[in-house]
Design a protein around this motif. Structure first.
Motif, PDB file in Angstrom:
ATOM      1  N   GLY A 112      96.796  50.867  44.945  1.00 50.50           N
ATOM      2  CA  GLY A 112      96.986  52.302  44.767  1.00 50.50           C
ATOM      3  C   GLY A 112      95.849  53.106  45.354  1.00 50.50           C
ATOM      4  N   SER A 113      94.880  52.428  45.938  1.00 50.99           N
ATOM      5  CA  SER A 113      93.730  53.137  46.490  1.00 50.99           C
ATOM      6  C   SER A 113      93.208  52.387  47.704  1.00 50.99           C
ATOM      7  CB  SER A 113      92.628  53.246  45.424  1.00 50.99           C
ATOM      8  OG  SER A 113      91.448  53.745  46.001  1.00 50.99           O
ATOM      9  N   LYS A 114      92.738  53.115  48.693  1.00 54.37           N
ATOM     10  CA  LYS A 114      92.228  52.497  49.903  1.00 54.37           C
ATOM     11  C   LYS A 114      90.807  51.976  49.698  1.00 54.37           C
ATOM     12  CE  LYS A 114      95.042  55.197  53.135  1.00 54.37           C
ATOM     13  NZ  LYS A 114      95.021  56.135  54.282  1.00 54.37           N
ATOM     14  N   GLN A 115      90.112  52.512  48.672  1.00 50.39           N
ATOM     15  CA  GLN A 115      88.746  52.090  48.422  1.00 50.39           C
ATOM     16  C   GLN A 115      88.717  50.702  47.799  1.00 50.39           C
ATOM     17  OE1 GLN A 115      86.581  54.608  45.767  1.00 50.39           O
ATOM     18  NE2 GLN A 115      84.648  53.538  46.057  1.00 50.39           N
ATOM     19  N   LYS A 116      87.949  49.814  48.405  1.00 51.39           N
ATOM     20  CA  LYS A 116      87.810  48.464  47.870  1.00 51.39           C
ATOM     21  C   LYS A 116      86.648  48.405  46.896  1.00 51.39           C
ATOM     22  CE  LYS A 116      89.768  45.946  51.808  1.00 51.39           C
ATOM     23  NZ  LYS A 116      89.521  44.906  52.841  1.00 51.39           N
ATOM     24  N   THR A 117      86.848  47.704  45.798  1.00 51.21           N
ATOM     25  CA  THR A 117      85.799  47.543  44.801  1.00 51.21           C
ATOM     26  C   THR A 117      84.974  46.316  45.128  1.00 51.21           C
ATOM     27  OG1 THR A 117      87.188  48.553  43.095  1.00 51.21           O
ATOM     28  CG2 THR A 117      85.322  47.236  42.346  1.00 51.21           C
ATOM     29  N   LYS A 118      83.658  46.472  45.114  1.00 53.08           N
ATOM     30  CA  LYS A 118      82.770  45.350  45.382  1.00 53.08           C
ATOM     31  C   LYS A 118      82.353  44.728  44.055  1.00 53.08           C
ATOM     32  CE  LYS A 118      80.324  45.209  48.958  1.00 53.08           C
ATOM     33  NZ  LYS A 118      79.399  45.371  50.096  1.00 53.08           N
TER      34      LYS A 118
ATOM     35  N   PHE B  50      79.484  52.341  37.244  1.00 55.84           N
ATOM     36  CA  PHE B  50      79.529  51.462  38.417  1.00 55.84           C
ATOM     37  C   PHE B  50      80.866  51.620  39.148  1.00 55.84           C
ATOM     38  CE2 PHE B  50      76.377  48.952  35.863  1.00 55.84           C
ATOM     39  CZ  PHE B  50      75.319  49.095  36.745  1.00 55.84           C
ATOM     40  N   LYS B  51      81.939  51.707  38.388  1.00 59.84           N
ATOM     41  CA  LYS B  51      83.263  51.867  39.001  1.00 59.84           C
ATOM     42  C   LYS B  51      83.352  53.157  39.797  1.00 59.84           C
ATOM     43  CE  LYS B  51      85.884  48.931  35.849  1.00 59.84           C
ATOM     44  NZ  LYS B  51      87.016  48.841  34.884  1.00 59.84           N
ATOM     45  N   GLU B  52      82.674  54.203  39.304  1.00 60.25           N
ATOM     46  CA  GLU B  52      82.644  55.473  40.041  1.00 60.25           C
ATOM     47  C   GLU B  52      81.993  55.297  41.407  1.00 60.25           C
ATOM     48  OE1 GLU B  52      80.558  58.187  37.557  1.00 60.25           O
ATOM     49  OE2 GLU B  52      82.143  58.319  36.045  1.00 60.25           O
ATOM     50  N   GLU B  53      81.128  54.295  41.510  1.00 58.84           N
ATOM     51  CA  GLU B  53      80.442  54.020  42.771  1.00 58.84           C
ATOM     52  C   GLU B  53      81.168  52.958  43.599  1.00 58.84           C
ATOM     53  OE1 GLU B  53      77.777  55.483  43.943  1.00 58.84           O
ATOM     54  OE2 GLU B  53      77.064  56.623  42.207  1.00 58.84           O
ATOM     55  N   GLY B  54      82.335  52.499  43.099  1.00 57.85           N
ATOM     56  CA  GLY B  54      83.093  51.476  43.821  1.00 57.85           C
ATOM     57  C   GLY B  54      82.598  50.071  43.561  1.00 57.85           C
ATOM     58  N   LEU B  55      81.948  49.868  42.408  1.00 53.97           N
ATOM     59  CA  LEU B  55      81.402  48.563  42.068  1.00 53.97           C
ATOM     60  C   LEU B  55      82.023  48.030  40.783  1.00 53.97           C
ATOM     61  CD1 LEU B  55      77.595  49.325  42.629  1.00 53.97           C
ATOM     62  CD2 LEU B  55      79.219  48.412  44.297  1.00 53.97           C
ATOM     63  N   ASN B  56      82.233  46.737  40.735  1.00 49.71           N
ATOM     64  CA  ASN B  56      82.688  46.076  39.514  1.00 49.71           C
ATOM     65  C   ASN B  56      81.571  45.128  39.096  1.00 49.71           C
ATOM     66  OD1 ASN B  56      84.553  45.329  37.439  1.00 49.71           O
ATOM     67  ND2 ASN B  56      84.935  43.436  38.562  1.00 49.71           N
TER      68      ASN B  56
ATOM     69  N   GLY C 122      72.266  40.045  41.522  1.00 54.80           N
ATOM     70  CA  GLY C 122      71.003  40.585  41.043  1.00 54.80           C
ATOM     71  C   GLY C 122      70.588  39.960  39.730  1.00 54.80           C
ATOM     72  N   VAL C 123      69.391  40.306  39.286  1.00 55.85           N
ATOM     73  CA  VAL C 123      68.849  39.741  38.049  1.00 55.85           C
ATOM     74  C   VAL C 123      68.137  40.836  37.269  1.00 55.85           C
ATOM     75  CG1 VAL C 123      66.734  39.038  39.246  1.00 55.85           C
ATOM     76  CG2 VAL C 123      67.335  37.975  37.072  1.00 55.85           C
ATOM     77  N   ILE C 124      68.237  40.764  35.949  1.00 57.14           N
ATOM     78  CA  ILE C 124      67.461  41.663  35.102  1.00 57.14           C
ATOM     79  C   ILE C 124      66.417  40.819  34.380  1.00 57.14           C
ATOM     80  CG2 ILE C 124      69.131  41.552  33.182  1.00 57.14           C
ATOM     81  CD1 ILE C 124      68.334  44.508  32.598  1.00 57.14           C
TER      82      ILE C 124
ATOM     83  N   ASP D 214      72.683  45.303  53.080  1.00 60.83           N
ATOM     84  CA  ASP D 214      73.647  46.148  52.377  1.00 60.83           C
ATOM     85  C   ASP D 214      72.946  47.174  51.478  1.00 60.83           C
ATOM     86  OD1 ASP D 214      75.994  47.191  51.420  1.00 60.83           O
ATOM     87  OD2 ASP D 214      76.553  45.453  50.213  1.00 60.83           O
ATOM     88  N   PRO D 215      72.130  48.049  52.072  1.00 61.85           N
ATOM     89  CA  PRO D 215      71.411  49.049  51.272  1.00 61.85           C
ATOM     90  C   PRO D 215      72.347  50.022  50.551  1.00 61.85           C
ATOM     91  CG  PRO D 215      71.259  49.565  53.609  1.00 61.85           C
ATOM     92  CD  PRO D 215      71.859  48.206  53.516  1.00 61.85           C
ATOM     93  N   GLU D 216      73.546  50.227  51.118  1.00 64.16           N
ATOM     94  CA  GLU D 216      74.490  51.155  50.499  1.00 64.16           C
ATOM     95  C   GLU D 216      74.906  50.683  49.107  1.00 64.16           C
ATOM     96  OE1 GLU D 216      78.862  53.229  51.343  1.00 64.16           O
ATOM     97  OE2 GLU D 216      78.013  51.797  52.779  1.00 64.16           O
ATOM     98  N   THR D 217      75.154  49.384  48.977  1.00 63.28           N
ATOM     99  CA  THR D 217      75.545  48.850  47.672  1.00 63.28           C
ATOM    100  C   THR D 217      74.385  48.930  46.684  1.00 63.28           C
ATOM    101  OG1 THR D 217      77.192  47.353  48.609  1.00 63.28           O
ATOM    102  CG2 THR D 217      76.324  46.781  46.440  1.00 63.28           C
ATOM    103  N   VAL D 218      73.181  48.635  47.150  1.00 59.15           N
ATOM    104  CA  VAL D 218      72.009  48.732  46.280  1.00 59.15           C
ATOM    105  C   VAL D 218      71.852  50.165  45.784  1.00 59.15           C
ATOM    106  CG1 VAL D 218      69.515  48.404  46.088  1.00 59.15           C
ATOM    107  CG2 VAL D 218      70.864  46.842  47.491  1.00 59.15           C
TER     108      VAL D 218
END
Length: 336
Positions: A25-31, A56-62, A84-86, A237-241
């Motif tokens: 339903g959306s062209k944006q892919k979730t990473k 995170f979802k607002e930024e296209g991230l899962n 990543g790690v916390i 991939d600085p955009e995802t960061v």
């Protein structure tokens, strides 16, 4: 590590199915991103809030958090099992030694040393000078947690600071399970223990100890838990960061400014923990200024944990702040 890989695989498979459905339903892919945590901890609430509130979802991230105990939270990023790690920057630096792809911290979360020392109720500390602490702790058995973990190292650091030898003047019990410290003291197998919430309140309720006799938040600004990724991830991939950091700053804002909403998420993350314990944990966190206000990792806040690992002999090879920390994503988010 095998269990972690299995858990990560299941999470990624589920995430791929969900993102596949959404993409119809959306062209944006979730990473899909996995963040490895050393333990499921109340202190990591800003991360859980950012997930729960959909930042995170607002930024296209899962984003999913996966618990990897025994130090595997860092090695899982090195191996590529987690994005990543916390955790502490000092753990990253130890893994980074001679690495060609160092783990780099990009946003602050817990800006105080979230560790406390409790003693059996029968023991009483008189005074708070170094000499008083030394006399109080000498000869005791201390449930100090996993060797190499931050609670263990901070305990050793304090012992050395007050003039005691951690290997001779006390007996350190070093269980891998952080939750075990309550039972060790309540059963009389240890005189003292370190830990954070909810262990502190659980121990109080069980009559194992009273309020902590020492709190490491007294050390001030201390980069105790930051989110970090590989240097190659930042480069490729600085955009995802950037998107991840944007969402984390929103999570930090909620935790620092909307206690009621933060508490709702806390209850979801720890559904079996009694309300009294959760409220006590929140009260202690706000009292001790646990969470970073702006996500920034200062040079001074990194110097403290690095001093701890140096003086305890865990890591003595030095570090460079500019290679261990990259604050450009936090700065860019704040400039919006």
């Amino acid at each position: 590590m095998k269990r972690l890989k299995w858990a990560v695989s299941l999470l990624l498979l589920a995430a791929l199915v969900l993102s596949g459905c959404a993409s119809q339903g959306s062209k944006q892919k979730t990473k899909n991103l996995v963040i490895a945590e050393p333990v499921h901890l109340i202190a990591y609430l800003p991360l859980y809030v950012a997930i729960d509130k959909g930042y995170f979802k607002e930024e296209g991230l899962n984003v999913k958090a996966v618990t990897a105990t025994g130090g595997a939270h860092v090695t899982s990023v090195v191996s590529g099992d987690a994005w990543g790690v916390i955790g502490g920057p000092e753990s990253n630096q130890i893994a980074n030694y001679k690495s060609k792809d160092p783990i780099t911290s990009v946003v602050n979360v817990v800006n105080r040393a979230n560790v406390y020392l409790m003693a059996n109720k029968k023991l009483k500390l008189h005074g708070n000078s170094d000499e008083d602490l030394a006399n109080f702790m000498k000869g005791k058995t201390i449930a100090a947690g996993r060797y190499g973990g931050s609670p263990n190292l901070l305990t050793r650091y304090l012992l050395m600071k007050v003039g005691l030898n951690p290997n001779k003047d006390v007996k350190l019990d070093e269980p891998a399970d952080a939750a075990a410290v309550v039972s060790l003291v309540s059963q009389g197998k240890a005189d003292m223990a370190n830990g954070g919430e909810p262990q502190i309140n659980e121990g109080i309720k069980k009559g194992a100890w009273n309020e902590p006799f020492f709190g490491f938040p007294s050390l001030g600004d201390y980069a105790y838990s930051v989110v970090s990724v590989k240097a190659s991830t930042i480069k490729k991939d600085p955009e995802t960061v950037q998107k991840f950091v944007n969402a984390m700053l929103k999570g930090l804002k909620v935790v620092n400014e909307d206690k009621e909403e933060a508490y709702k998420v806390l209850k979801k993350e720890f559904p079996t923990t009694p309300d009294a314990s959760l409220k006590a944990a929140m009260d202690r966190a706000y009292k001790d200024n646990l969470w970073s206000k702006d996500g920034y990792i200062t040079k001074a806040s990194v110097a403290k944990p690095m001093d701890v690992v140096k003086k305890t002999g865990i890591y003595t090879h030095g570090y460079q702040y500019n290679k261990l920390v990259d604050m450009k994503f936090v700065k860019k988010a704040q400039d919006k």
